[in-house]
Design a protein around this motif. Structure first.
Motif, PDB file in Angstrom:
ATOM      1  N   ASP A   1       0.849  -1.199   0.000  1.00 16.85           N
ATOM      2  CA  ASP A   1       0.000   0.000   0.000  1.00 16.85           C
ATOM      3  C   ASP A   1       0.885   1.250   0.000  1.00 16.85           C
ATOM      4  OD1 ASP A   1      -2.035   1.834   0.293  1.00 16.85           O
ATOM      5  OD2 ASP A   1      -2.390   1.396   2.414  1.00 16.85           O
TER       6      ASP A   1
ATOM      7  N   GLY B   1      -1.041   4.525   0.801  1.00 12.14           N
ATOM      8  CA  GLY B   1      -1.353   4.609   2.221  1.00 12.14           C
ATOM      9  C   GLY B   1      -0.132   4.955   3.047  1.00 12.14           C
TER      10      GLY B   1
ATOM     11  N   THR C   1      -8.103   5.873   1.185  1.00 10.44           N
ATOM     12  CA  THR C   1      -7.158   4.900   0.614  1.00 10.44           C
ATOM     13  C   THR C   1      -7.175   3.588   1.381  1.00 10.44           C
ATOM     14  OG1 THR C   1      -5.724   6.684  -0.172  1.00 10.44           O
ATOM     15  CG2 THR C   1      -4.741   4.500   0.042  1.00 10.44           C
ATOM     16  N   GLU C   2      -7.164   3.667   2.716  1.00 11.18           N
ATOM     17  CA  GLU C   2      -7.106   2.447   3.519  1.00 11.18           C
ATOM     18  C   GLU C   2      -8.393   1.638   3.415  1.00 11.18           C
ATOM     19  OE1 GLU C   2      -3.800   1.771   5.352  1.00 11.18           O
ATOM     20  OE2 GLU C   2      -3.950   2.884   3.472  1.00 11.18           O
TER      21      GLU C   2
ATOM     22  N   ALA D   1      -7.770  -0.320   0.072  1.00  9.86           N
ATOM     23  CA  ALA D   1      -6.533  -1.073  -0.167  1.00  9.86           C
ATOM     24  C   ALA D   1      -6.712  -2.553   0.162  1.00  9.86           C
ATOM     25  CB  ALA D   1      -5.393  -0.490   0.666  1.00  9.86           C
TER      26      ALA D   1
ATOM     27  N   PRO E   1      -3.939  -2.796   3.541  1.00 10.97           N
ATOM     28  CA  PRO E   1      -3.733  -1.445   4.072  1.00 10.97           C
ATOM     29  C   PRO E   1      -2.541  -1.389   5.030  1.00 10.97           C
ATOM     30  CG  PRO E   1      -5.673  -2.462   5.035  1.00 10.97           C
ATOM     31  CD  PRO E   1      -5.251  -3.351   3.909  1.00 10.97           C
TER      32      PRO E   1
END
Length: 505
Positions: A202, A205, A251-252, A255, A258
């Motif tokens: 990620d 992240g 984003t997390e 993902a 993450p």
């Protein structure tokens, strides 16, 4: 245990792994504590006294950023490769700083050290969870907490000796033989994770997490000091931090792997234990920051003697950390430990709020020991309980969170307390300063205060003591919050088995 190993051989190998882990922790923590005696010498030789604080900020910022990232990489790729790369990065930073001929180069070296050191601490502690079941981790995590206490005591002694006998450069070169020895031993005793499909990393992240942590640490360290709270630069940092938080959450949530899974924040114990860690970090770093000032200016002791007064606190931290670990091993439970520790820390901070110019030094030592007793369990209980509360696939990043939030608490707490101290001292001595009896308060030191007329000196000493009282009272209030929050912890009995022993450990 592998099929070729007997139980006795496994125990011996685990013991050797834990000894190496303790050495790795010592190496990384000495990187934080051994450099402080060299700051005046580095500033005098390289110039830039007004920028010397960046030697601390650079390490703190880099280690705060690297901790969660390295924790996640350990979960994905195995602890061995991450801890080895961390040692190499840390030693590389030591070389850069040791060879530094400008303050900027030394600061760069400190930042590189921090990137490696932050990863070493969390990955090493995650190795403990890899090789021991939860019920047995408490004792070992308590001992690991003791390593931090030892480094806080011997780090400045080693640094001071090297500065006086050789030069400040050798504080950084001192890390090389120890780090290389550990690197070789870990290569021999830790097994590499088996080949597997390359997991997704990620990157976005990680970048957003680094950005938001950078903004938080920079605001905490620069706000009200280097930058005014209403300055454009600080407001820009704040806006960037807010944007990074929003981007990080989005984003997390999307993902596949993450860097800091948002599901962790739905875990009751994860949140409450890290809250406790933040408050303990604020109390510890705040005490370490302001007590030498009180002792030198108000009590009139030398810098060396004021440093010795940290020994009772560190003894308290080590003793209570190890004792809490033993209790967890014996009972398999831990919920009552944060509650008792928070109560002890509350009492200790209330005692600290009674400090005055005439407080006997033996009482100061007792108060410092009490502070250590209240902080120590956070070192052993926090990491063990967090590891016990999450899935094995998240051990690394969950362990990293404990270190990350403690550093954040220390950074923000010290910054806020520093602003309170400066404004409080200004308010109490404004009258004396207005009539020309005092100069720039930022230049007040023990020698200046000692040479003041008796009446004015007594006024200044009372002001220095009294301005600390609100700081310790707020720390006491925060400790009460930590204790009340701990009441909501869910007791998850510590397991006595190692469900999925990783191949590399």
């Amino acid at each position: 245990m592998t099929p070729a190993e007997t139980p006795e051989e496994t125990e011996q190998r685990v013991g050797l792994i834990l000894a190496c882990v303790a050495t790795v922790l010592l190496l990384a923590s000495l990187g934080q504590t051994s450099v402080s005696p060299a700051f005046p010498t580095i500033a005098a030789e390289l110039g830039g006294l007004d920028r010397i604080s960046w030697l601390v900020t650079a390490y703190l910022l880099a280690s705060t950023i690297s901790a969660p990232i390295c924790g996640k990489l350990g979960d994905l790729f195995g602890r061995k490769i991450v801890i080895q790369v961390g040692i190499v990065i840390f030693l590389g930073g030591s070389v850069v700083a040791g060879l530094g001929q400008t303050l900027e180069m030394v600061t760069l070296g400190r930042a590189i050290q921090g990137l490696g050191g932050g990863g070493l601490i969390v990955t090493a502690m995650a190795v403990v969870a890899d090789v021991l079941p939860a019920r047995r981790r408490g004792r070992v995590q308590g001992m690991m907490g003791g390593v931090f206490g030892v480094s806080t005591v011997i780090g400045p002694l080693i640094g001071g000796f090297l500065v006086e006998q050789l030069s400040w450069h050798w504080i950084f070169f001192f890390n090389l033989p120890l780090g290389l020895a550990v690197l070789v031993i870990l290569q021999l005793i830790l097994r590499r994770a088996p080949p597997r499909a390359r997991p997704p990393v990620d990157y976005m992240g990680a970048a957003l997490l680094a950005t938001l942590l950078s903004c938080g640490v920079l605001i905490a360290n620069l706000g009200g000091r280097t930058l005014a709270w209403d300055s454009g630069a600080l407001l820009t940092l704040a806006l960037l931090g807010v944007a990074a938080v929003a981007g990080f959450i989005v984003t997390e949530a999307r993902a596949r792997e993450p860097i800091l899974p948002l599901t962790l924040f739905a875990n009751n114990n994860f949140v409450l234990l890290n809250l406790w860690g933040m408050i303990s970090g604020a109390a510890m770093f705040g005490t370490i920051t302001f007590m030498p000032l009180y002792l030198q200016v108000v009590q009139g002791v030398t810098p060396t003697v004021s440093g010795m007064f940290l020994l009772p606190m560190m003894a308290g931290i080590m003793g209570s950390s190890i004792l809490a670990g033993q209790v967890m091993v014996a009972t398999g439970r831990y919920k009552f430990l944060p509650i008792m520790a928070a109560a002890a820390l509350t009492v200790a901070m209330l005692l600290m709020a009674t400090l005055a110019p005439d407080t006997p030094l033996w009482q100061v030592a007792v108060f410092m020991a009490a502070v250590g007793l209240g902080i120590g369990p956070a070192m052993s209980v926090g990491a063990t309980a967090i590891q016990n509360a999450v899935a094995s696939s998240m051990l690394g990043v969950a362990t990293a969170s404990a270190n990350m939030f403690r550093l954040i608490g220390g950074s923000i707490g010290t910054s806020v307390f520093g602003a309170m101290f400066a404004s409080g001292l200004q308010a109490r001595l404004a009258g004396e300063q207005a009539r020309g009896a005092l100069g720039d308060l930022r230049a007040l030191d023990a020698a200046t205060v000692a040479n003041l007329p008796p009446d004015l000196r007594d006024t200044v000493l009372r002001a220095f003591s009294e301005v600390l009282h609100p700081i310790f009272l707020i720390a006491a209030a925060l400790s009460v919050v930590a204790g009340l929050a701990s009441l909501a912890l869910k007791e998850v009995p510590l397991s006595t088995i190692l469900p999925n022993p990783p191949p590399e450990a």
